[in-house]
Design an enzyme around this catalytic site. Sequence first.
Site, short mmCIF file in Angstrom:
data_model
loop_
_atom_site.label_atom_id
_atom_site.label_comp_id
_atom_site.label_asym_id
_atom_site.label_seq_id
_atom_site.Cartn_x
_atom_site.Cartn_y
_atom_site.Cartn_z
N HIS A 62 0.85 -1.19 0.00
CA HIS A 62 0.00 0.00 0.00
C HIS A 62 0.89 1.24 0.00
O HIS A 62 1.27 1.76 1.05
CB HIS A 62 -0.90 -0.01 1.24
CG HIS A 62 -1.93 1.06 1.25
ND1 HIS A 62 -3.28 0.80 1.27
CD2 HIS A 62 -1.84 2.41 1.25
CE1 HIS A 62 -3.96 1.94 1.30
NE2 HIS A 62 -3.08 2.94 1.28
N HIS A 64 1.33 5.09 -1.98
CA HIS A 64 0.80 6.12 -2.88
C HIS A 64 1.97 6.60 -3.75
O HIS A 64 2.53 7.68 -3.53
CB HIS A 64 0.18 7.25 -2.09
CG HIS A 64 -1.06 6.85 -1.36
ND1 HIS A 64 -2.33 7.01 -1.88
CD2 HIS A 64 -1.23 6.25 -0.16
CE1 HIS A 64 -3.23 6.55 -1.03
NE2 HIS A 64 -2.59 6.08 0.03
N GLY A 69 -3.26 12.43 -0.71
CA GLY A 69 -3.73 13.72 -0.21
C GLY A 69 -4.63 14.47 -1.16
O GLY A 69 -5.24 13.90 -2.06
N GLU A 71 -7.09 16.50 0.12
CA GLU A 71 -8.40 16.68 0.74
C GLU A 71 -8.68 18.10 1.23
O GLU A 71 -9.77 18.38 1.72
CB GLU A 71 -8.57 15.70 1.91
CG GLU A 71 -8.77 14.26 1.50
CD GLU A 71 -7.53 13.42 1.72
OE1 GLU A 71 -7.66 12.21 1.96
OE2 GLU A 71 -6.41 13.98 1.62
N THR A 100 -7.92 8.67 -2.11
CA THR A 100 -9.09 9.54 -2.14
C THR A 100 -9.32 10.15 -3.51
O THR A 100 -10.45 10.21 -4.01
CB THR A 100 -8.93 10.70 -1.12
OG1 THR A 100 -8.58 10.17 0.14
CG2 THR A 100 -10.22 11.49 -1.01
N TYR A 131 -10.74 5.28 -4.12
CA TYR A 131 -11.82 5.20 -3.13
C TYR A 131 -13.18 5.01 -3.80
O TYR A 131 -14.11 4.54 -3.18
CB TYR A 131 -11.88 6.51 -2.33
CG TYR A 131 -10.95 6.65 -1.15
CD1 TYR A 131 -9.78 5.91 -1.05
CD2 TYR A 131 -11.25 7.55 -0.13
CE1 TYR A 131 -8.95 6.07 0.03
CE2 TYR A 131 -10.42 7.71 0.95
CZ TYR A 131 -9.26 6.99 1.04
OH TYR A 131 -8.43 7.15 2.12
N ARG A 164 -15.37 9.85 3.19
CA ARG A 164 -14.86 10.21 1.86
C ARG A 164 -15.19 9.15 0.81
O ARG A 164 -14.82 9.32 -0.36
CB ARG A 164 -13.33 10.39 1.93
CG ARG A 164 -12.89 11.58 2.77
CD ARG A 164 -11.42 11.47 3.10
NE ARG A 164 -11.17 10.36 4.03
CZ ARG A 164 -9.96 9.95 4.39
NH1 ARG A 164 -8.88 10.52 3.86
NH2 ARG A 164 -9.82 8.97 5.26
N HIS A 196 -9.85 0.18 1.80
CA HIS A 196 -9.57 1.19 2.81
C HIS A 196 -10.67 1.15 3.86
O HIS A 196 -11.85 1.28 3.53
CB HIS A 196 -9.51 2.57 2.15
CG HIS A 196 -9.64 3.72 3.10
ND1 HIS A 196 -8.56 4.45 3.53
CD2 HIS A 196 -10.73 4.28 3.70
CE1 HIS A 196 -8.98 5.41 4.35
NE2 HIS A 196 -10.29 5.32 4.47
N ASP A 282 1.30 2.69 3.88
CA ASP A 282 0.57 3.88 3.41
C ASP A 282 1.55 4.98 3.00
O ASP A 282 1.29 6.17 3.15
CB ASP A 282 -0.40 4.40 4.48
CG ASP A 282 -1.62 5.12 3.90
OD1 ASP A 282 -1.67 5.26 2.67
OD2 ASP A 282 -2.50 5.52 4.67
#
Length: 386
Positions: A62, A64, A69, A71, A100, A131, A164, A196, A282
């Site tokens: 996991h 990114h 980010g 958000e 997200t 997501y 979210r 998630h 993460d």
Amino acid sequence: MLTMLRKAHVYAPEDLGVVDLLIADGRIAAIDSELPSLPKALSAQEFDLSGHLLIPGLIDAHVHVTGGGGEAGPETRVPPIALTHLTLAGVTSCVGVLGTDGTTRTVRDLVATTLGLRALGLSAWCYTGSYQIPPPTLTGSVRDDIVFIDPIIGLGELALSDHRSSQPTLDDLLRVASDAYVAGMIANKAGVVHCHMGSGERGFELLHKALDTAEIPPRVYHPTHINRERWLFDAAPKLARRGVCVDVTAFPDDGETMMAAEAIARWRKEGHSMERLTVSSDGAGCLPTFNADGRLIKMDVGRPNTLLEAIQGLIAEGEPLAEILPVFTTNVARQLALSQKGRIAVGADADLAALDPSGSLRHLWAMGTCMVQESKALQTGHFETS
């Protein structure tokens, strides 16, 4: 290139004792208590690893890789992860996720970034989707993405029990899980749905309903962030007993969240199946805190080195290394159907991390190439600065 590793205490992850290893053509070619010296004409590299722990390279399921980010506006988008943020954390394999933002970030970019990490020497894969429901894809189809796009091995990270998320229904979840599962069969890939888990009160409710309703095997679901809330962690063993492999996140220490080392140690001491547990970082993901109105009030960023920190914490607490290492290695490889990863054995990929007795990284080999030597990165991304 031939590489000989001498006198390493090997955890494969089972304890093999002190042995020698020979690396050839990116694979482990031989393991023995004492391998013969190679002819000088072969120009083999040799490392004396006396006093070192040699473990499989960590598999981070996991990350990114394009950054997470966003958000709280475009300025809060986390930058893409650097190669050395992974290698200096002992990571030799990773799986990229969007998170997200499946709007300004795309599966196209995710695949391209994954291929870039491969070109730099790492083993890398990614998920299609984000997501959202319906998931953003590259080809227009979850099934086609997994079948036809080589690095894509499943769907994720699909948000459940989170403000979210797209608030998926049971039908929504089963539809995408079916696509991922069947695509995995066709392509001989993992075909997992990496979920998630938010802090919503529903917790794992939707996953239990999916298991109650459909014939899709439990192994398809891989919920992560199970230690974000203690009540969520307490509910995870029930899911594991039903055959689901659950994932702990190695969060940075904020003084409040359950740390990965605590979660793993508790899981083992409470007698839950260690085969049903994995851990991921993460990395480069935004770790936000929201107020009651759903507005971001502060944020941190995930870091892959928290995986090594978790191992160091477990060693310091006297946890048996051979029992906790599969959570970082073989369990992840099995969940993701990466048959050459996560173990030290003749014929396996030469992904190896040499640690000092406290668990700090000293050397790292990815597919036989030395990426870190004496705790310094030998390979960097094209745009990394020293």
